[in-house]
Design an enzyme around this catalytic site. Structure first.
Site, PDB file in Angstrom:
ATOM      1  N   HIS A  37       0.863  -1.186   0.000  1.00 51.56           N
ATOM      2  CA  HIS A  37       0.000   0.000   0.000  1.00 51.56           C
ATOM      3  C   HIS A  37       0.899   1.236   0.000  1.00 51.56           C
ATOM      4  O   HIS A  37       1.239   1.762   1.057  1.00 51.56           O
ATOM      5  CB  HIS A  37      -0.905   0.015   1.218  1.00 51.56           C
ATOM      6  CG  HIS A  37      -1.947  -1.064   1.209  1.00 51.56           C
ATOM      7  ND1 HIS A  37      -1.709  -2.346   1.612  1.00 51.56           N
ATOM      8  CD2 HIS A  37      -3.249  -1.032   0.817  1.00 51.56           C
ATOM      9  CE1 HIS A  37      -2.816  -3.071   1.479  1.00 51.56           C
ATOM     10  NE2 HIS A  37      -3.764  -2.302   1.006  1.00 51.56           N
ATOM     11  N   HIS A  77      -2.450  -0.166   6.951  1.00 53.13           N
ATOM     12  CA  HIS A  77      -2.011  -0.614   5.628  1.00 53.13           C
ATOM     13  C   HIS A  77      -0.889   0.264   5.086  1.00 53.13           C
ATOM     14  O   HIS A  77      -0.219  -0.112   4.136  1.00 53.13           O
ATOM     15  CB  HIS A  77      -3.194  -0.654   4.655  1.00 53.13           C
ATOM     16  CG  HIS A  77      -3.934   0.638   4.540  1.00 53.13           C
ATOM     17  ND1 HIS A  77      -4.829   1.071   5.506  1.00 53.13           N
ATOM     18  CD2 HIS A  77      -3.929   1.612   3.602  1.00 53.13           C
ATOM     19  CE1 HIS A  77      -5.330   2.234   5.147  1.00 53.13           C
ATOM     20  NE2 HIS A  77      -4.802   2.588   4.012  1.00 53.13           N
ATOM     21  N   GLY A 135      -4.267  -2.413  11.589  1.00 46.74           N
ATOM     22  CA  GLY A 135      -4.709  -2.919  10.291  1.00 46.74           C
ATOM     23  C   GLY A 135      -6.219  -2.896  10.202  1.00 46.74           C
ATOM     24  O   GLY A 135      -6.775  -2.189   9.368  1.00 46.74           O
ATOM     25  N   PRO A 136      -6.885  -3.635  11.078  1.00 42.50           N
ATOM     26  CA  PRO A 136      -8.347  -3.553  11.102  1.00 42.50           C
ATOM     27  C   PRO A 136      -8.742  -2.105  11.450  1.00 42.50           C
ATOM     28  O   PRO A 136      -8.410  -1.614  12.532  1.00 42.50           O
ATOM     29  CB  PRO A 136      -8.735  -4.551  12.196  1.00 42.50           C
ATOM     30  CG  PRO A 136      -7.592  -5.521  12.235  1.00 42.50           C
ATOM     31  CD  PRO A 136      -6.386  -4.664  11.987  1.00 42.50           C
ATOM     32  N   LEU A 137      -9.396  -1.441  10.546  1.00 41.33           N
ATOM     33  CA  LEU A 137      -9.509   0.025  10.629  1.00 41.33           C
ATOM     34  C   LEU A 137     -10.260   0.511  11.862  1.00 41.33           C
ATOM     35  O   LEU A 137     -11.158  -0.142  12.374  1.00 41.33           O
ATOM     36  CB  LEU A 137     -10.147   0.560   9.350  1.00 41.33           C
ATOM     37  CG  LEU A 137      -9.273   0.381   8.093  1.00 41.33           C
ATOM     38  CD1 LEU A 137     -10.000   0.897   6.858  1.00 41.33           C
ATOM     39  CD2 LEU A 137      -7.937   1.070   8.239  1.00 41.33           C
ATOM     40  N   ASP A 176      -9.033   8.117   5.694  1.00 45.24           N
ATOM     41  CA  ASP A 176     -10.471   8.305   5.613  1.00 45.24           C
ATOM     42  C   ASP A 176     -11.215   7.098   6.161  1.00 45.24           C
ATOM     43  O   ASP A 176     -12.347   7.209   6.630  1.00 45.24           O
ATOM     44  CB  ASP A 176     -10.885   8.513   4.147  1.00 45.24           C
ATOM     45  CG  ASP A 176     -10.300   9.807   3.579  1.00 45.24           C
ATOM     46  OD1 ASP A 176     -10.645  10.859   4.102  1.00 45.24           O
ATOM     47  OD2 ASP A 176      -9.497   9.725   2.636  1.00 45.24           O
ATOM     48  N   HIS A 282      -4.323   3.392  -4.165  1.00 47.87           N
ATOM     49  CA  HIS A 282      -4.459   2.884  -2.792  1.00 47.87           C
ATOM     50  C   HIS A 282      -3.549   1.696  -2.530  1.00 47.87           C
ATOM     51  O   HIS A 282      -2.872   1.614  -1.523  1.00 47.87           O
ATOM     52  CB  HIS A 282      -5.916   2.526  -2.519  1.00 47.87           C
ATOM     53  CG  HIS A 282      -6.177   2.147  -1.112  1.00 47.87           C
ATOM     54  ND1 HIS A 282      -6.085   0.851  -0.661  1.00 47.87           N
ATOM     55  CD2 HIS A 282      -6.496   2.897  -0.038  1.00 47.87           C
ATOM     56  CE1 HIS A 282      -6.370   0.821   0.637  1.00 47.87           C
ATOM     57  NE2 HIS A 282      -6.613   2.038   1.036  1.00 47.87           N
ATOM     58  N   GLU A 425     -18.513  -0.606  23.653  1.00 48.00           N
ATOM     59  CA  GLU A 425     -17.820  -1.852  23.971  1.00 48.00           C
ATOM     60  C   GLU A 425     -16.578  -2.069  23.126  1.00 48.00           C
ATOM     61  O   GLU A 425     -15.531  -2.501  23.629  1.00 48.00           O
ATOM     62  CB  GLU A 425     -18.777  -3.056  23.797  1.00 48.00           C
ATOM     63  CG  GLU A 425     -19.979  -3.058  24.726  1.00 48.00           C
ATOM     64  CD  GLU A 425     -21.137  -2.215  24.218  1.00 48.00           C
ATOM     65  OE1 GLU A 425     -21.035  -1.672  23.086  1.00 48.00           O
ATOM     66  OE2 GLU A 425     -22.149  -2.080  24.929  1.00 48.00           O
ATOM     67  N   HIS A 489     -29.902 -10.986  24.378  1.00 50.33           N
ATOM     68  CA  HIS A 489     -28.868 -10.780  25.399  1.00 50.33           C
ATOM     69  C   HIS A 489     -28.253 -12.096  25.891  1.00 50.33           C
ATOM     70  O   HIS A 489     -27.458 -12.073  26.818  1.00 50.33           O
ATOM     71  CB  HIS A 489     -29.465 -10.049  26.608  1.00 50.33           C
ATOM     72  CG  HIS A 489     -29.711  -8.586  26.367  1.00 50.33           C
ATOM     73  ND1 HIS A 489     -30.429  -8.115  25.295  1.00 50.33           N
ATOM     74  CD2 HIS A 489     -29.343  -7.483  27.069  1.00 50.33           C
ATOM     75  CE1 HIS A 489     -30.495  -6.786  25.350  1.00 50.33           C
ATOM     76  NE2 HIS A 489     -29.841  -6.380  26.409  1.00 50.33           N
TER      77      HIS A 489
END
Lengths: 690, 690
Positions: A37, A77, A135-137, A176, A282, A425, A489
């Site tokens: 990237h 990234h 990494g996980p945005l 972004d 990108h 959470e 729940h």
């Protein structure tokens, strides 16, 4: 076009030359791995120069220097930018050879072993200079909030007039993408609420995402939103070229007295390259023309000019000076405040020894649910373990975490030790990862909500497990025993996720002894998160053969019965029903043993013969748990379990409704054993009893 | 104090009397069940009167009337408010007896069977008048966004000048909790971006949450934030008492031409009761004094005064009139636009028959990864299935969903059929649930992102499964084969969650045949969501014995080998490695069968003898999958699997690194079989091969 663009003038300023050189290395590395990237990395280079060369305090020779500023690449990234800056700044591990392995695996050597590399596709915390795995945005922003809280909290506890010992600032970059993620919105709202003025969020505003222009998916007033959340907002208009403008903005950020700062930096993705400003930039490769763009005539790929090399070479010396200066401040502090200095030393080294405390702890004798016993243990630990920095997602009372109202952390009391996370959470889990990442054992973060809502937090729990961060998650209301709230729940499948997650301890204790044992295991494990899965109902009973010490073995016999054809294996609330059923079955002539198994993963780590001894030679090894049975089949021949969602009704009625109370279990076992005994068809490998 | 407060005047207006009576019923119901969430319900009664009695268009006698306005209680714990309004409005199923069972299970009758009730702790979609199941906070707002998109989309497709057939508005309530949740922030951002002017979000601004005052956890300018996200904001200052003020605000909302509206309604939690305005009012019981507060002197509990009864009785007549008037509009539409009317009828009844299409589909013959085959099938279906309303979370190209750029849904083109959800995975799943809930089969929502990021979306996927909503989730990059991005992007445990989740089909096809078969299964199932788990790598090979028709059986033999001691059971990318290993093993004298098992849950639903036939009498039934092995142990004796997170490196290198390529599998099987054969110790129930 500015001097760092495609048409170099003969003499460039140090900043402009550095921008050229670093962009060149990024392009070369992407070409080398045939992917990566690169686009945002190219656009963000001026920001990176402003941060590494001019702003952040760190020591490349000692990446773990305690009072360093922390950098978080939430847009993970863009990893190649971070690696390039570590290389340029002189982090000794980050060699050119490693850089060239960006996003590539090293093939096994002659010994056939696969080796580790440093420059993974996304930054991983095990690499010196990388504060958190991202990494996980969105999560990186929450990690940064955690690091900022950690610094403020420690500073509030230890700094004295004239002795500013803990002063770390946190610099976080975001694209972004992160800003759209709910977890980031949650974390930014909390950062504004707490007034974290030591946090600077640098927005690489290039108006392009993976699929196309940002306008396809976002049309909000981002600055207005940040201001509404209590942030200080500063615009930067020439992020592509002007280190000076970025530095001026960073200066303003450092002067903020009560708010975190959001730098809205306009950049161009892939600046100067053929795909600049488009989604094509990108990720993907670069052409020869792109590679020539920022080249210094005859230079080899991956090289820095002498000018840039020299420009950055000062950082090593500067780092040593900064650390030495801090050491001397610390000595002076120790002289004036010897007790505090000793406490701080303990925090810096993560010293923690509470196993004896837990071994000797006696809990209230009246029957309670495990969430209540847990509250007792938690409160006892809070008094003894200064590292603990706990918090809940607005269910503190339901979680039965006890009265900690005199320890609340707030913008006016940063020395508090309980964070009110709000109904956030996912951010709670990700912020806790940031707290844990601040120093080695410096903080022991604890979170709390219902087990069901750890599904909201699961991506954060996962990142903690992946990056070896010790966080303890208190998950109450962990089954259909929750009762009235109903199936929305009541987790029946969430355990399957957490029991499959590598490097996570999921422990489901049955009573007070095992609650203590669960804490012993969670605290003993140096670098993994734990989930303590606890019941709202039924009121716990003291099961007289349980043992806090045996929890560490994962599973152990609680009712022995030699040559019994049936062994029930259970945990949590259901263990008492298994006891009850075993008694009923034995009365009916079906001798039944009972095994308590609060932690399957710990049990599976025991020696083979211990496992065989516990499970015995019973023909029927039957798990009993109010969840969908998945991992139990590894060790059992049959399961008494759920295969649907739960129901809204009193907890006791629910266990009865689904045949998971003592009577239901006994009936199912009896029916099954008789059917198998009277049948000539071979037993199936595993079967769910109905 | 106003007339609806504790000191009644002799004559109250209809609105004020209704407010009194409805608050009384709410208190009585909470007292009856000894719990529940009464506080916010009491505070929200004036809003409820404004909505049900004066604003929303619906027909109590036909809760499914197609063009009704939709109501979503995002703060689902306030369920008793919804039940009370359904009762007062004359929904025939919502009797007083049902109301009295609020949050209680009905004990089994004489037949021993447990009966269902209607008034669950949180509203569940199976109950007439409940549009979506809510409770997990924040998701209801996203559901409402989905319902609003559905109405706009259908309207844009079918309405004609002078023929406004689809005009449903969506009214959603929220408390302080939902607004903090990331999923709500994501959904509200998208609603603003799309300009959903048919959506009204009514904020019960009582400044209290479960644990205490809102100021403990929130200090943002909520109105400012909503405006920055493109919403129309209207303040209501006397939400406790003034139906008129609320009605005026709702009027403004209805006049919005291009923005969704946020009504910021100030209320008092538990208005008038002893705990009013405090967190104690959030849930819990009420005293005799509280019960007397709103009582009409001698009236029995749970009763409405005659005045209120009469005031609401008009709703039944009004509902019939509204529906009849719509029927006549529809007739006129059908007269002018017979073809469109027929298409609309098909949408209203959810008519869908594409099994033949799928059975006959031929895909491109060059080898592709399953994500690519899936893109082909998806695009073929988009041309034929008008119900499909798809969208992705900014990875559309990586997901290989194909070029649908001429079908994008936007604020200027609401008739589009592809939603750009942005990087908002959780909202994407929850919005899709809203789309699916609009009408029976009227929409077939499809979502797309990486499997890893379905963990962000998991709470939404779960709510779809719980409430029987057919949504198809396209989850690509589903393993370590993903490659470069590394362990942050490589699921190894996420399948365990989804395979354990009741009422969800998790299907992992191996090649083009099975991709088509997976779609056949997903589309055949009337009321459950599916996840299609697809590979980025390796490039698919056509496995000549796979079958689209057999996917429905969950598992089937692809390589037979009579009396083979080993059966390999695999799926997804790994099936081709299992083929390869079987060939190698058979050459080595270890005869090996291969079973393809794209869907374990479908396999376990097959008749016993089919299952036995497929698994055979092989001594070793070994699963092969690049995930942590949990549920496989139900049917296998051993597993070749992951027990750690993945690695950043090329996909092929990863399979090799973790011993999951053909060579690795063959070696592990060979070692294991030899060890077992030469050992006298009995085989363990299940073992992970190393």
């Amino acid at each position: 076009m500015n001097g760092n663009g495609p048409n170099p003038r003969n003499t460039l300023s140090n900043n402009d030359q550095a921008i050229r050189d670093l962009r060149k290395i990024i392009i070369d590395c992407c070409r080398q791995c045939g992917g990566g990237h690169g686009g945002s990395a190219i656009g963000m280079v001026p920001l990176a120069v402003a941060l590494w060369r001019h702003t952040m305090k760190f020591n490349p020779s000692n990446p773990e220097w305690f009072n360093r500023d922390r950098f978080v690449l939430s847009n993970g990234h863009v990893a190649i930018l971070l690696y390039t800056m570590l290389y340029a700044s002189g982090y000794p591990n980050m060699t050119l050879d490693e850089l060239k392995l960006y996003a590539s695996a090293k093939e096994p050597g002659k010994d056939g072993q696969w080796k580790s590399t440093l420059c993974h596709g996304h930054p991983e915390r095990e690499v010196a200079g990388v504060e958190v795995t991202t990494g996980p945005l969105g999560q990186g922003i929450a990690n940064a909030v955690g690091l900022a809280i950690a610094s403020k909290n420690l500073g509030a506890q230890f700094n004295k007039p004239g002795h500013q010992i803990i002063t770390s600032k946190v610099y976080c970059t975001t694209g972004d993408g992160c800003l759209q993620e709910g977890v980031a919105q949650e974390a930014m709202a909390l950062a504004g609420h707490l007034g974290l003025n030591n946090l600077v969020l640098c927005y690489d505003n290039n108006q392009v995402t993976c699929d196309g222009p940002l306008s396809w998916i976002v049309s909000e007033d981002t600055n207005g939103k940040m201001r509404a959340m209590g942030w200080n907002v500063v615009d930067v208009w020439d992020g592509d070229s002007s280190v000076d403008e970025i530095l001026a903005a960073l200066k303003l950020a450092q002067m903020s007295t009560s708010k975190p700062t959001f730098l809205n930096i306009r950049t161009t993705i892939g600046y100067g390259t053929a795909t600049a400003g488009t989604a094509k930039s990108h990720h993907g490769t670069y052409s020869d023309e792109d590679a020539a763009l920022y080249a210094n005539g005859d230079a080899q790929p991956h090289t820095l000019s002498n000018q840039t090399r020299e420009f950055f070479s000062q950082l090593k010396e500067q780092g040593k000076t900064v650390e030495a200066e801090w050491d001397s401040r610390l000595s002076s502090y120790a002289h004036s405040y010897p007790k505090d200095a000793e406490k701080l030393r303990q925090r810096m080294t993560g010293q923690l020894d509470v196993q004896d405390l837990l071994r000797q702890l006696t809990t209230p004798s009246e029957p309670q649910a495990t969430r209540q016993y847990n509250g007792f243990v938690f409160n006892a630990l809070m008094d003894k373990v200064p590292q603990m920095l706990a918090g809940g997602a607005d269910l503190w009372n339901s979680n039965q975490m006890g009265d900690q109202s005199n320890r609340i952390l707030s913008r006016d009391h940063f020395d508090g030790r309980v964070i009110r996370y709000g109904i956030r959470e996912h951010a709670m889990a990700a912020i806790s990862n940031g707290l844990a990442a601040f120093g080695p054992g410096t903080f022991l973060p604890v979170t709390a909500t219902f087990l069901m809502f750890y599904l909201y937090a699961a991506p954060g729990v996962r990142m903690g497990a992946l990056s070896n961060l010790k966080v303890i998650h208190i998950a109450t209301h962990d089954s259909i025993g929750e009762g009235q709230n109903g199936p929305t729940h009541q987790p029946v499948e969430v355990d399957s996720l957490f029991r499959a997650m590598p490097n996570l301890l999921y422990i489901r204790p049955a009573d007070e002894e095992e609650v203590i044992g669960a804490w012993m295991c969670a605290l003993a494990s140096p670098d993994q998160p734990s989930i303590l899965s606890l019941a709202r109902d039924p009121p716990g009973v003291r099961l007289f053969t349980t043992s806090r010490d045996k929890v560490a073995r994962g599973g152990y016999v609680v009712v022995e019965n030699e040559n019994a054809p049936v062994t029930l294996v259970s945990c949590g609330s259901e263990l008492q029903f298994a006891y009850d059923a075993a008694l009923k079955l034995s009365t009916l002539g079906i001798l039944t043993r009972v095994v308590s198994m609060p932690c399957i993963s710990l049990f599976e780590k025991q020696p083979e013969d211990y496992q065989s001894m516990v499970l015995s030679t019973s023909r029927h090894i039957i798990s009993v748990e109010a969840y969908v049975s998945t991992v139990w089949a590894r060790i059992c021949t049959a399961s008494i379990s759920m295969d649907s969602f739960g129901y809204s009704g009193a907890g006791a009625a629910n266990f009865k409704r689904f045949g998971l109370d003592g009577d239901g279990i006994a009936r199912k076992v009896q029916d099954y054993v008789r059917a198998v005994d009277s049948s000539r068809t071979p037993m199936r490998r595993w079967v769910r009893l109905r």
